[in-house]
Design a protein around this motif. Structure first.
Motif, PDB file in Angstrom:
ATOM      1  N   CYS A  13       0.838  -1.197  -0.071  1.00  0.00           N
ATOM      2  CA  CYS A  13       0.139   0.053  -0.152  1.00  0.00           C
ATOM      3  C   CYS A  13       0.895   1.259   0.009  1.00  0.00           C
ATOM      4  N   VAL A  14       0.948   1.955  -1.063  1.00  0.00           N
ATOM      5  CA  VAL A  14       1.865   3.290  -1.176  1.00  0.00           C
ATOM      6  C   VAL A  14       1.299   4.161  -0.206  1.00  0.00           C
ATOM      7  N   PHE A  15       0.171   4.439   0.094  1.00  0.00           N
ATOM      8  CA  PHE A  15      -0.227   5.316   1.075  1.00  0.00           C
ATOM      9  C   PHE A  15       0.144   4.999   2.589  1.00  0.00           C
ATOM     10  N   CYS A  16       0.242   3.689   2.789  1.00  0.00           N
ATOM     11  CA  CYS A  16       0.583   3.017   4.168  1.00  0.00           C
ATOM     12  C   CYS A  16       2.074   3.443   4.387  1.00  0.00           C
ATOM     13  N   GLU A  17       2.857   3.343   3.029  1.00  0.00           N
ATOM     14  CA  GLU A  17       4.299   3.586   3.383  1.00  0.00           C
ATOM     15  C   GLU A  17       4.550   4.742   3.586  1.00  0.00           C
ATOM     16  N   ILE A  18       3.706   5.889   2.799  1.00  0.00           N
ATOM     17  CA  ILE A  18       3.834   7.279   3.069  1.00  0.00           C
ATOM     18  C   ILE A  18       3.396   7.781   4.436  1.00  0.00           C
ATOM     19  N   MET A  19       2.285   7.263   5.071  1.00  0.00           N
ATOM     20  CA  MET A  19       2.033   7.373   6.515  1.00  0.00           C
ATOM     21  C   MET A  19       3.263   7.049   7.431  1.00  0.00           C
ATOM     22  N   LYS A  20       3.672   5.708   7.191  1.00  0.00           N
ATOM     23  CA  LYS A  20       4.762   5.140   8.069  1.00  0.00           C
ATOM     24  C   LYS A  20       6.084   6.238   8.110  1.00  0.00           C
ATOM     25  N   THR A  21       6.418   6.609   6.776  1.00  0.00           N
ATOM     26  CA  THR A  21       7.418   7.545   6.688  1.00  0.00           C
ATOM     27  C   THR A  21       7.330   8.832   7.602  1.00  0.00           C
ATOM     28  N   LYS A  22       5.907   9.434   7.463  1.00  0.00           N
ATOM     29  CA  LYS A  22       5.545  10.644   8.082  1.00  0.00           C
ATOM     30  C   LYS A  22       5.882  10.347   9.461  1.00  0.00           C
ATOM     31  N   LEU A  23       5.185   9.390  10.171  1.00  0.00           N
ATOM     32  CA  LEU A  23       5.260   9.120  11.578  1.00  0.00           C
ATOM     33  C   LEU A  23       6.540   9.079  12.056  1.00  0.00           C
ATOM     34  N   ASP A  25       9.370  10.206  10.640  1.00  0.00           N
ATOM     35  CA  ASP A  25      10.031  11.633  10.312  1.00  0.00           C
ATOM     36  C   ASP A  25       9.743  12.472  11.630  1.00  0.00           C
ATOM     37  N   TRP A  26       8.385  12.349  12.136  1.00  0.00           N
ATOM     38  CA  TRP A  26       7.770  13.171  13.175  1.00  0.00           C
ATOM     39  C   TRP A  26       8.328  12.630  14.535  1.00  0.00           C
ATOM     40  N   GLY A  27       8.852  11.589  14.619  1.00  0.00           N
ATOM     41  CA  GLY A  27       9.439  11.025  15.702  1.00  0.00           C
ATOM     42  C   GLY A  27       8.132  10.236  16.581  1.00  0.00           C
ATOM     43  N   TYR A  28       7.324   9.758  15.884  1.00  0.00           N
ATOM     44  CA  TYR A  28       6.219   8.784  16.587  1.00  0.00           C
ATOM     45  C   TYR A  28       6.415   7.259  16.296  1.00  0.00           C
ATOM     46  N   TYR A  29       6.107   6.643  17.173  1.00  0.00           N
ATOM     47  CA  TYR A  29       6.163   5.158  17.170  1.00  0.00           C
ATOM     48  C   TYR A  29       4.901   4.694  17.057  1.00  0.00           C
ATOM     49  N   TYR A  30       4.826   3.510  16.363  1.00  0.00           N
ATOM     50  CA  TYR A  30       3.512   2.938  16.210  1.00  0.00           C
ATOM     51  C   TYR A  30       3.400   1.324  16.161  1.00  0.00           C
ATOM     52  N   ASN A  31       2.209   0.766  16.408  1.00  0.00           N
ATOM     53  CA  ASN A  31       2.070  -0.655  16.346  1.00  0.00           C
ATOM     54  C   ASN A  31       1.305  -0.798  14.950  1.00  0.00           C
ATOM     55  N   PRO A  54      -4.175   3.905   4.842  1.00  0.00           N
ATOM     56  CA  PRO A  54      -4.078   3.382   6.272  1.00  0.00           C
ATOM     57  C   PRO A  54      -4.972   4.367   7.322  1.00  0.00           C
ATOM     58  N   GLN A  55      -5.131   3.776   8.159  1.00  0.00           N
ATOM     59  CA  GLN A  55      -6.127   4.122   9.448  1.00  0.00           C
ATOM     60  C   GLN A  55      -5.254   4.123  10.599  1.00  0.00           C
ATOM     61  N   LEU A  56      -4.992   5.398  11.316  1.00  0.00           N
ATOM     62  CA  LEU A  56      -4.452   5.649  12.509  1.00  0.00           C
ATOM     63  C   LEU A  56      -5.329   5.794  13.594  1.00  0.00           C
ATOM     64  N   ASN A  69      -1.952  12.144   1.889  1.00  0.00           N
ATOM     65  CA  ASN A  69      -1.141  13.123   1.290  1.00  0.00           C
ATOM     66  C   ASN A  69      -1.250  14.911   2.137  1.00  0.00           C
ATOM     67  N   ASP A  70      -2.544  14.945   2.557  1.00  0.00           N
ATOM     68  CA  ASP A  70      -2.687  16.103   3.232  1.00  0.00           C
ATOM     69  C   ASP A  70      -2.348  16.108   4.929  1.00  0.00           C
ATOM     70  N   PHE A  71      -2.222  14.884   5.357  1.00  0.00           N
ATOM     71  CA  PHE A  71      -2.248  14.688   6.827  1.00  0.00           C
ATOM     72  C   PHE A  71      -0.745  15.388   7.180  1.00  0.00           C
ATOM     73  N   THR A  72      -0.911  16.077   8.255  1.00  0.00           N
ATOM     74  CA  THR A  72       0.229  16.780   8.811  1.00  0.00           C
ATOM     75  C   THR A  72       0.747  16.472  10.235  1.00  0.00           C
ATOM     76  N   LYS A  73       1.698  16.491  10.650  1.00  0.00           N
ATOM     77  CA  LYS A  73       2.133  16.707  12.023  1.00  0.00           C
ATOM     78  C   LYS A  73       1.195  17.503  13.015  1.00  0.00           C
ATOM     79  N   ASN A  74       0.561  18.662  12.406  1.00  0.00           N
ATOM     80  CA  ASN A  74      -0.031  19.590  13.198  1.00  0.00           C
ATOM     81  C   ASN A  74      -1.496  18.896  13.270  1.00  0.00           C
ATOM     82  N   HIS A  75      -1.946  18.083  12.161  1.00  0.00           N
ATOM     83  CA  HIS A  75      -3.214  17.333  12.241  1.00  0.00           C
ATOM     84  C   HIS A  75      -3.111  16.257  13.635  1.00  0.00           C
ATOM     85  N   LEU A  76      -1.860  15.564  13.414  1.00  0.00           N
ATOM     86  CA  LEU A  76      -1.792  14.598  14.372  1.00  0.00           C
ATOM     87  C   LEU A  76      -1.803  15.090  15.821  1.00  0.00           C
TER      88      LEU A  76
END
Length: 94
Positions: A13-23, A25-31, A54-56, A69-76
């Protein structure tokens, strides 16, 4: 404070990879819950009305309510609302 994010994904899933990279880069760990490898979790996704990944999630709160693509660290960080979080079992009050 440890933030236990759960990221629902699928293999290739390309979008899943994008989300994992964002998290990352932002210093967030996830399961990661890969629905291809753990299909028993698909029912939860259906119950929540999700048709894509992806769904977070954090503490049963859906965090990514815009496109990946529009999801930002500020959104999170706004969705996490840590200032009002009283905590789970680790919280002993002030």
């Amino acid at each position: 404070m440890t933030i236990n994010l759960v990221l629902y994904t699928k293999t290739e899933c390309v979008f899943c990879e994008i989300m994992k990279t964002k998290l990352k880069d932002w210093g967030y760990y996830y399961n990661e819950v890969n629905l291809d490898k753990m299909p028993e979790n698909k029912q939860f996704m259906k119950q929540q009305g999700h048709k894509t990944v992806p769904q977070l999630y954090w503490n049963n709160i859906h965090l990514n309510k815009v496109s990946t693509n529009d999801f930002t660290k500020n959104h999170l960080e706004e969705a996490l609302n840590l200032d009002d979080y009283a905590g789970g079992v680790e919280y002993w009050g002030s």
